[in-house]
Write an enzyme that holds these catalytic residues in place. Structure first.
Site, short mmCIF file in Angstrom:
data_model
loop_
_atom_site.label_atom_id
_atom_site.label_comp_id
_atom_site.label_asym_id
_atom_site.label_seq_id
_atom_site.Cartn_x
_atom_site.Cartn_y
_atom_site.Cartn_z
N ASP A 25 0.85 -1.19 0.00
CA ASP A 25 0.00 0.00 0.00
C ASP A 25 0.89 1.24 0.00
OD1 ASP A 25 -2.59 1.48 0.42
OD2 ASP A 25 -1.58 2.04 2.29
N GLU A 107 -0.41 -1.50 -6.36
CA GLU A 107 -1.56 -0.74 -6.83
C GLU A 107 -1.31 -0.25 -8.25
OE1 GLU A 107 -3.17 2.03 -3.54
OE2 GLU A 107 -1.05 1.72 -3.05
N CYS A 183 -17.76 -6.52 11.47
CA CYS A 183 -17.26 -7.66 12.25
C CYS A 183 -16.40 -7.25 13.44
CB CYS A 183 -16.49 -8.62 11.36
SG CYS A 183 -14.87 -7.99 10.80
N ASP A 190 -3.16 1.15 7.03
CA ASP A 190 -2.29 0.85 5.89
C ASP A 190 -2.05 -0.65 5.74
OD1 ASP A 190 -2.17 3.55 5.44
OD2 ASP A 190 -0.18 3.82 6.31
#
Length: 215
Positions: A25, A107, A183, A190
């Protein structure tokens, strides 16, 4: 003192079938965060970039020949700084992936400047930092090690829960925190995003190789 600079052609290794994927990321506070939980912090680096911006602003205001010459020198120094930092981060990421037998999921940064909404100081960093260069460095270093690299759609990776898949803006109460409203899963934001990228890497690899096998 003499220096010898020699260029060597090193063939890429055959890409090994990955045992899962290491998601990466990219961001502002942390330049890169892996799904393994490793943060490559941007705090010190952003401070250096801010200092360079202030120096450029003062030099541009002077409009003298010497100021323009110094401005060019500063720009070259900043470019070398960015490249060196990206080389270090890329090497660490590829080493981690090679050590664990994983591929690397990155990405797809096409249109990132138009897609991301940030405050003005962060926009300046986004436009100035060489994220595309970091991606290129990771790709070629991975090729040398025979590490697979795939590119995934980063949409909603920061809002989706890596545990249950629930997508909600409220999952991100602040920049560093991820807390799933469905949940209850909690993780550094990150790292959670990197895990989503890793999962998409696994899916993307499976789809691409299923197509190859069918052909």
């Amino acid at each position: 003192m003499w220096f010898l600079i020699a260029t060597c052609d090193i063939p890429d290794r055959p890409v090994a079938a990955p045992d899962g994927f290491l998601g990466v990321d990219l961001g502002i506070a942390n330049i890169a965060t892996t799904s393994g939980g490793v943060h490559h912090s941007g705090k010190t680096l952003n401070a250096v970039r801010h200092r360079h911006r202030e120096l450029r602003r003062r030099l541009q205001a002077k409009q003298t020949t010497s100021a323009k010459r110094l401005l060019k020198r500063r720009r070259r120094a900043e470019a070398r700084f960015a490249a060196n930092t990206n080389h270090i981060i890329a090497k660490q990421i590829v080493t981690e992936a090679a050590r664990t037998g994983q591929g690397i999921a990155l990405e797809d940064l096409q249109g990132i400047r138009d897609r991301v909404r940030l405050r003005k100081p962060q926009r300046v960093t986004l436009h100035s930092w060489s994220f595309h260069q970091l991606g290129r460095f990771i790709a070629y270093k991975a090729a040398r090690q025979g590490v697979a690299v795939v590119y995934v759609d980063p949409a909603y990776t920061s809002q989706a829960c890596s545990s249950c898949g629930h997508v909600d803006k409220r999952n991100r109460p602040d920049q560093a925190t991820f807390s799933c409203t469905s949940c209850g899963f909690a993780e550094h934001a990150d790292v959670n995003a990197a895990r989503n990228i890793a999962s998409r890497g696994v899916a993307g690899w499976a789809v691409s190789h299923a197509a190859d096998d069918a052909a």
